[in-house]
Design an enzyme around this catalytic site. Structure first.
Site, PDB file in Angstrom:
ATOM      1  N   GLU A   1       0.834  -1.194   0.000  1.00 40.86           N
ATOM      2  CA  GLU A   1       0.000   0.000   0.000  1.00 40.86           C
ATOM      3  C   GLU A   1       0.875   1.253   0.000  1.00 40.86           C
ATOM      4  O   GLU A   1       1.717   1.424   0.875  1.00 40.86           O
ATOM      5  CB  GLU A   1      -0.885  -0.018   1.254  1.00 40.86           C
ATOM      6  CG  GLU A   1      -1.667   1.249   1.465  1.00 40.86           C
ATOM      7  CD  GLU A   1      -2.069   1.430   2.938  1.00 40.86           C
ATOM      8  OE1 GLU A   1      -1.757   0.555   3.776  1.00 40.86           O
ATOM      9  OE2 GLU A   1      -2.684   2.467   3.234  1.00 40.86           O
TER      10      GLU A   1
ATOM     11  N   ASP B   1      -0.577  -1.115   5.922  1.00 40.22           N
ATOM     12  CA  ASP B   1      -0.491  -0.563   7.274  1.00 40.22           C
ATOM     13  C   ASP B   1      -1.594  -1.154   8.136  1.00 40.22           C
ATOM     14  O   ASP B   1      -2.664  -1.513   7.625  1.00 40.22           O
ATOM     15  CB  ASP B   1      -0.682   0.963   7.228  1.00 40.22           C
ATOM     16  CG  ASP B   1       0.606   1.669   6.822  1.00 40.22           C
ATOM     17  OD1 ASP B   1       1.694   1.162   7.190  1.00 40.22           O
ATOM     18  OD2 ASP B   1       0.518   2.689   6.115  1.00 40.22           O
TER      19      ASP B   1
ATOM     20  N   ASP C   1      -3.533   0.315   9.923  1.00 34.81           N
ATOM     21  CA  ASP C   1      -4.550   1.322  10.264  1.00 34.81           C
ATOM     22  C   ASP C   1      -5.794   1.123   9.407  1.00 34.81           C
ATOM     23  O   ASP C   1      -5.871   0.178   8.624  1.00 34.81           O
ATOM     24  CB  ASP C   1      -3.965   2.732  10.099  1.00 34.81           C
ATOM     25  CG  ASP C   1      -3.498   2.972   8.665  1.00 34.81           C
ATOM     26  OD1 ASP C   1      -3.876   2.179   7.756  1.00 34.81           O
ATOM     27  OD2 ASP C   1      -2.731   3.937   8.432  1.00 34.81           O
TER      28      ASP C   1
ATOM     29  N   ASP D   1      -7.063   2.730   6.847  1.00 38.17           N
ATOM     30  CA  ASP D   1      -6.851   2.755   5.397  1.00 38.17           C
ATOM     31  C   ASP D   1      -6.259   1.433   4.924  1.00 38.17           C
ATOM     32  O   ASP D   1      -6.666   0.872   3.907  1.00 38.17           O
ATOM     33  CB  ASP D   1      -5.888   3.890   5.025  1.00 38.17           C
ATOM     34  CG  ASP D   1      -6.634   5.202   4.800  1.00 38.17           C
ATOM     35  OD1 ASP D   1      -7.885   5.185   4.932  1.00 38.17           O
ATOM     36  OD2 ASP D   1      -5.969   6.213   4.500  1.00 38.17           O
TER      37      ASP D   1
END
Ligand code: 28F
Length: 640
Positions: A427, A500, A502, A504
């Site tokens: 990503e 990641d 997180d 996103d």
């Protein structure tokens, strides 16, 4: 040649009823080939008379209706004297008795179409009307038949000049669904007859078109060869041509052969058995190939002409070889769907041993032709080697071209076998950059994702490719997807999603998993899809830095550090993103197969997974990812 026959020489076998009951057994079928077979049978009898030196002219008249035909020769004329026992004439016996034969048959090779040489009686049986006329002893005789039955005894029509036999017949529409002859088919056959039997004059009179064609070739097969070579428009390699004529050897067979090498790149040898084309070759062609190969190799060896640096293959020797092989054998066995392949095993050796010494002798007698042939063969061998090298070059370039068509942003790895290759789908560009630097270039490829990944839950395959990120992924994988999926083309053994931890990242990972699950399910079923585990915490104690994958991991690190008596305060940073990670750290924590932790995506329960996917996707992707992560935490192998 001075032999004379009388009606008593004929052996009478059986009537014609079986022929009308099962025509296919005698002429192969009642379609167009079977229909024309009737002509070849009558033509064969005329050719026999010519071959034996009694006839010089054959006349074929295709009548205007195209459903009746007359074949005539200027031979001795069929005898019409009465058979003492049966009281029938030779003519009547020939036309009404199946397998009628006598000394006449033993001397000849009757086989039109390879179906036993069933002869005039079969044609008669399958004709609505047949009229046989014979000119002998200054008289003209005629006998008429209907569906094989004589309408009367032969009768004398009057006086006649010369001798010969003529047969008019009209194939029976009760037998043949279509009774029209094809003038082109007949003309072609007549032309071949004129080549195979040199000197014989064959006239084709197509009455419907008002066209007459005369086929006559004094040099027989040699003329045929000139015709074929001319039509192929390839320059010849040598003059004169090689010709072999072997008459009536021990086995009663005859061989006629002409050969000429040309600049053409293929081999073109036409073969005939008893005047019947053998388009699918067979044992006679095998024997020819063997004989030619041995003769040429022998010549090359004896004259020290072997080329340096290249070996001659059998195909090199016969490249550009053009020729005609015509043999006559007593009992030809035909094989194959169209019965156009000779299957007599003894023929191969017979032709081989006839051709080899004759060709070798000819090569030695025609040394300049022989040298030209050898030069031609060496060129063929070198060209073959060169084209093989070029072929390999093309294949190599093909691989390079395939590489060029890969997505530009893919940093591929160099290992060749898919099992040794891993694809990291990363990503973001900065994370992609770090991963690119950190990776093992041999085994690890990096595909950074820049734009949005389409949610493919319930999306048609065509739409999928409109999404740049997914179409790049499909290209990189190399195996297609959906209906075109071909796992043999899969370019990587492991597909690893590196995102990641997180929201996103969760979102992107979920969208990728959805795509793989919907459109490349075998990748997941085979356990090829993984989630990478980048660290979530950085722990700095004094000069030392530790990376923790998750909270429990972080706490274990802190416990261990305290246990080891470290006094300094631990500084804990929640991980901000892959992009800020140094390549070395990324390698140690996430990429290095020795130290990393991967979660395998496992869908052993497909039904449940489907429900989960449908239930969670579309509304809240990150919630769904959370679900995955929670379970993954517990079981190492991700169990959706
Ligand atoms: C248009 C088709 O069928 N021509 C033929 C001959 C000549 C002889 C022959 C035929 C007699 C005893 C069988 C004549 N004189 N063209 C033809 N030309 N058949 S068919 O004899 C048949 C034999 O057994 C013939 C002396 N010997 C033979």
């Amino acid at each position: 040649m001075a032999q004379t026959y009388t009606a008593k020489d004929i052996t009478v076998l059986e009537g014609l009823d079986p022929v009308r009951k099962r025509p296919g057994m005698y002429i192969g079928g009642v379609g167009s080939p079977g229909l024309h077979h009737l002509v070849w049978e009558i033509l064969d009898n005329a050719v026999d008379e010519a071959m034996n030196g009694h006839a010089g002219n054959i006349h074929v008249q295709l009548h205007a209706d195209r459903s009746s035909i007359t074949v005539a020769d200027d031979g001795r004329g069929v005898p019409v004297d009465r058979h003492p026992r049966s009281g029938k004439s030779a003519l009547e016996v020939i036309f009404t008795t199946l397998h009628a034969g006598g000394k006449f048959e033993h001397r000849t090779y009757r086989t039109a179409g390879g179906l036993h040489g069933v002869g005039a009686s079969v044609v008669n049986a399958l004709s609505a009307e047949l009229v046989a006329t014979s000119k002998r002893d200054g008289r003209l005789w005629e006998q008429r038949f209907r569906r094989g039955r004589p309408l009367a005894k032969p009768r004398q029509l009057g006086s006649a000049r010369g001798t010969g036999t003529a047969v008019f017949f009209r194939p029976d529409p009760q037998i043949f669904p279509k009774t029209e002859f094809d003038p082109a088919v007949i003309a072609e056959r007549l032309e071949v007859v004129s080549y195979l039997h040199k000197g014989v004059r064959v006239v084709f009179d197509d009455e419907g078109r008002g066209e007459k064609r005369v086929f006559q070739h004094a040099d027989g097969l040699q003329d045929y060869l000139t015709h074929i070579v001319g039509a192929r428009r390839a320059p010849t390699v040598h003059e004169p041509v090689f010709a072999l004529g072997k008459d009536h050897d021990e086995t009663g067979s005859r061989v006629n052969l002409v050969l000429q090498w040309t600049e053409a790149t293929d081999e073109h040898v036409r073969s005939y058995v008893n005047g019947v084309p053998t388009g699918s070759g067979g044992t006679h062609e095998n024997g020819l190939r063997a004989g030619v190969g041995k003769a040429v190799r022998n010549f090359i060896e004896t004259h020290g002409l072997s080329p340096k640096g290249v070996t001659l293959a059998a195909d090199d020797i016969r490249e550009g070889l053009t020729g005609v092989l015509s043999i006559f054998v007593r009992d030809p066995q035909f094989q194959g769907q169209t019965k156009d392949r000779l299957n007599n095993p003894e023929t191969a050796a017979a032709i081989d041993s006839a051709v080899r010494p004759a060709l070798e002798h000819w090569l030695n007698q025609n040394i300049s032709a022989a040298r030209a042939i050898v030069a031609r063969i060496v060129i063929a061998a070198r060209a073959r080697e060169a084209s093989r090298a070029a072929q390999q070059e093309v294949t190599r370039k093909g691989v390079a071209a395939a590489r060029l068509s890969l997505p530009g942003k893919l940093s591929d790895c160099s290992a060749r076998t898919a099992a040794d290759r891993e694809l990291f789908i990363v990503e973001g560009d900065s994370a992609g950059g770090s991963a690119k630097q950190a990776r093992d270039r041999r085994r690890q490829a990096i595909l950074p994702l820049r734009g949005k990944v389409l949610n493919t839950e319930n999306v048609a395959p065509a739409k999928v490719l409109e999404n740049k990120e997914l179409s790049d992924l499909v290209t990189a994988l190399g195996c297609g997807f959906g209906k075109t999926l071909n796992l043999e083309k899969l370019r990587y053994g492991k597909i690893i999603i590196l995102a990641d931890a997180d929201s996103d990242g969760n979102h992107i990972a979920t969208l990728l998993l959805t795509f793989l699950y919907r459109h490349l399910p075998p990748l997941i079923q085979q356990g090829r899809v993984y989630l990478a585990q980048p660290p979530l915490y950085r722990v700095d104690i004094g000069k030392e830095t530790f990376w923790a994958l998750d909270e429990p991991h972080r706490d274990r690190i802190l416990d261990r550090v305290a246990h080891n008596g470290h006094r300094g305060k631990a500084e804990i940073t929640r991980f901000k993103g892959l992009g800020e990670m140094m390549p070395k750290v990324l390698w140690d924590t996430t990429l290095n197969p020795e130290t990393r932790r991967l979660l395998r995506v496992d869908v052993s329960d497909r039904l449940l997974t489907d429900q989960v996917m449908n239930g969670l996707m579309g509304r809240d992707a990150s919630a769904r990812f959370q679900f995955i992560m929670e379970r993954a935490d517990q079981v190492q192998d991700l169990d959706v």
